[in-house]
Every structure is written in C-alpha cells, then in structure tokens.
Design an enzyme around this catalytic site. Structure first.
Site, short mmCIF file in Angstrom:
data_model
loop_
_atom_site.label_atom_id
_atom_site.label_comp_id
_atom_site.label_asym_id
_atom_site.label_seq_id
_atom_site.Cartn_x
_atom_site.Cartn_y
_atom_site.Cartn_z
N PRO A 318 -18.09 34.67 -35.68
CA PRO A 318 -18.93 33.61 -35.09
C PRO A 318 -18.86 33.44 -33.58
CG PRO A 318 -16.97 32.65 -36.06
CD PRO A 318 -16.92 34.13 -36.38
N CYS A 319 -19.40 34.42 -32.86
CA CYS A 319 -19.42 34.32 -31.41
C CYS A 319 -20.35 33.20 -30.94
CB CYS A 319 -19.82 35.65 -30.78
SG CYS A 319 -21.33 36.36 -31.43
#
Length: 355
Positions: A318-319
């Site tokens: 989850p950047c």
C-alpha cells in the site's frame, strides 16, 4: 480530454438522455451539482445540459474532482468486458488445447468483430494472439512435467511440430528443449471501481498489479522480464485467481489484509521498504520521513520515496498510504485522485473486516 465541441456535446447529451449503450466508454459525464460522473446508461435522474461536462476518459473525470456514481459505477461498467467477450474467454478456458476460430465464435452467437476490437483495445493484442499465449502456456506446463514436445504440440492443436516450435520460440524466446529453465509471467486483467488493472504472477506469487493507464507500465514489464528471466504471456494461475478474489473483497470493504503470495524482485533496500509498507495499518497514513525513521535511517527520505515509486504491486503493497510531511498527497503511479479515493475508501469502512 474535456469535450468542448458543441455538436459533440449535443450528441453526447442526447445519448445520455436516451441511455444509449453504444456510447458506454465513449464519454464520461461529470455533473457539476453533485460532483459525480457517470456513463451513458446511468439510471439516475438526468441533469440539465448546463450542469454537465464531458470527458473522454474516467481518469480525467477523477483528476478534475468528480467521484464515480454509485448507481452506474462508471469505472467498472465502462471497462468491463462485454458479455460476448466473457463468453469467448470462457471458450478458451474450457477448451485450452483447441483453436477457437471465427466459425466457432459464430456458432456460439459471438461476433468475431466485437471480440477483435475489444482485445486490441484492452489488451493491445488480437484474440487469436491471446489464444496462442494460453495454449503455449499450457504446453509449457506439460513440458515441465515431462511431456514430449511432439505430444505437447499436437495436443495443443498444432498440425505440425515445426509450426508449434516456431510459435513457441516466438513467445517464449527459446525452443521447447531449451526453455524449461525459463520462467513465465502470466498476465491477466481485472476491473475495479477505479479502473481496470493488469495483474501478473509467476509460480511463486503476484509480481505486478497496476492500473492499465500507468505511464511506466511498459518499463515495469521490461524490468520484470529481465529481473525474473521470464517471458510475459496471457494466462492465469492460482495466484492470479486468489488475488482477484482478495482485490474484489478489498473494494467490497470486507478485507483489509492480503494473503496471496507476492514475488517482488528488487534490491535489498527496496525489499525492506516494501515489507515495511505492507505493515502500514489499513486506513492509516504515514509520511516518507516517518517511514525512513522507522527503517532506522531518518536521512533516507529520498531513497524511501524512490523505493516507494518502484513498487509494482499497487494496493497490496500500500504505497498509497504514504504522504508528504505536510499531510498533502504526493505522487502516485495510478494518479492522485485514485490515491485520494483509496484512502477515503479505507477510512469509510464500517463493516467487519476479515484478515
């Protein structure tokens, strides 16, 4: 692109009023009074002409601050494969060793012209090229299990060993005898509420999950093939199937943790950053500087940002949860509006989630 031609606007508005299916995906209409955008067939009450704007892509509507309509779900339904395409793909899946000709398509009430246009537009390849990839992947798996090339060729629907060998080498880069040590990356497509995505997986796990309009997508494909000594061909395996299921649950707000195995080649530092990203809590955000500090190197902010930008597995790594020091949203491969949408999606979850 924002549509400014008055004649085209009139045509699109009439299509919106008539709910004309032939215009689905041709335009996306933003409604100024509600800040939502729709496709041509939306069942919602029709807005006045002076209250709408038309875009040629849903991404432009997102970038201009419009939210997807909950009634017509434009980012899903505009890019969803038509029923005939789904039928054609099922024919390929259910007959993995047969060539599905135009004649076979017509016998199943499928128009070959529709299939050709959709595959060229959404995959960048022809339907017959897609079939060849699936058949060669099937043959590759059988060869690895010890099957003879001659048997694999004729069982895959080829009329000659030379024809099989030519196609095999063209797709895999090597002859059947020399390719068994080579890896393959299977690529498939899925639709989400914020646009279609490509998913890639090896035998070890998912190695790519990206929106199809990501600018760096071709570079990522090339890097993956180089890093994994692999060819990318169309197909599915257990990892792509599991990932599709988990992504669907994520968007349905019934999942916050992903369990599908990942196969993400990169430097030792990149791997460290990506692993730390996977530990970021669902619905929370963190600044690049804080992430660098958590890694034990407060000065490595730029290096962390670079590793974050080289992440090829969106959402699952989850950047999108990493933001600027001032709390502002910063660069995201899928676009800032998608990043904002994902963060709002996670914060709005109220149902009980499973891990």
């Amino acid at each position: 692109m924002l549509i400014s031609d008055k004649k085209k606007i009139a045509t699109f508005y009439n299509a919106l009023i008539q709910r004309d299916r032939s215009f689905v995906g041709i335009f996306f209409v933003g409604v100024k009074t509600t800040s939502v955008f729709c496709i041509a067939t939306c069942r919602a009450r029709k807005p006045k002409l002076e209250n709408v704007v038309f875009y040629t892509s849903f991404k432009e509507a997102l970038d201009n601050g419009y939210r997807p309509c909950k009634i017509c779900k434009p980012t899903q339904n505009a890019n969803k494969a038509p029923e005939q395409v789904e039928m054609a793909v099922d024919l390929v899946k259910n007959n993995p060793k047969e060539k599905i000709s135009d004649q076979v398509l017509r016998k199943n009430n499928i128009a070959p012209e529709v299939i050709r246009r959709w595959f060229k537009s959404n995959y960048g390849i022809t339907f017959h090229a897609y079939q060849r990839m699936c058949r060669i992947n099937n043959a590759f798996q059988e060869l690895k299990e010890g099957k003879k090339a001659t048997s694999a060729a004729f069982d895959s629907g080829y009329e000659s060993l030379s024809g099989f060998g030519y196609t095999y080498k063209k797709l895999m880069g090597r002859s059947p005898q020399l390719s068994l040590d080579k890896n393959i990356i299977l690529i498939n497509r899925l639709t989400t509420p914020i646009g279609p995505m490509f998913i890639c997986a090896t035998e070890k796990g998912v190695c790519l999950l990206e929106f199809v309009d990501r600018k760096m997508l071709e570079t990522e494909f090339k890097d993956l093939q180089r890093l994994l000594n692999a060819q990318i061909i169309a197909g599915e395996n257990r990892h792509t199937k599991q990932a599709k299921k988990e992504i669907r649950e994520y968007f349905d707000q019934t999942r916050k943790h992903f369990q599908v195995p990942l196969h993400t080649p990169g430097t030792e530092f990149q791997q460290t950053v990506w692993n730390k990203l996977r530990q970021l809590p669902y619905g929370k955000t963190m600044a690049y500087g804080q992430l660098a500090q958590n890694l034990g190197n407060p000065k490595a902010v730029r290096a962390v940002a670079s590793a974050n930008g080289h992440n090829r597995v969106a959402i699952m790594v989850p950047c999108h949860r990493v933001i600027g020091a001032n709390g502002q949203l910063t660069g995201y491969g899928g676009g800032l509006e998608r990043k904002r949408w994902l963060l709002n999606h996670e914060k709005s979850t109220t149902t009980t989630l499973k891990g």
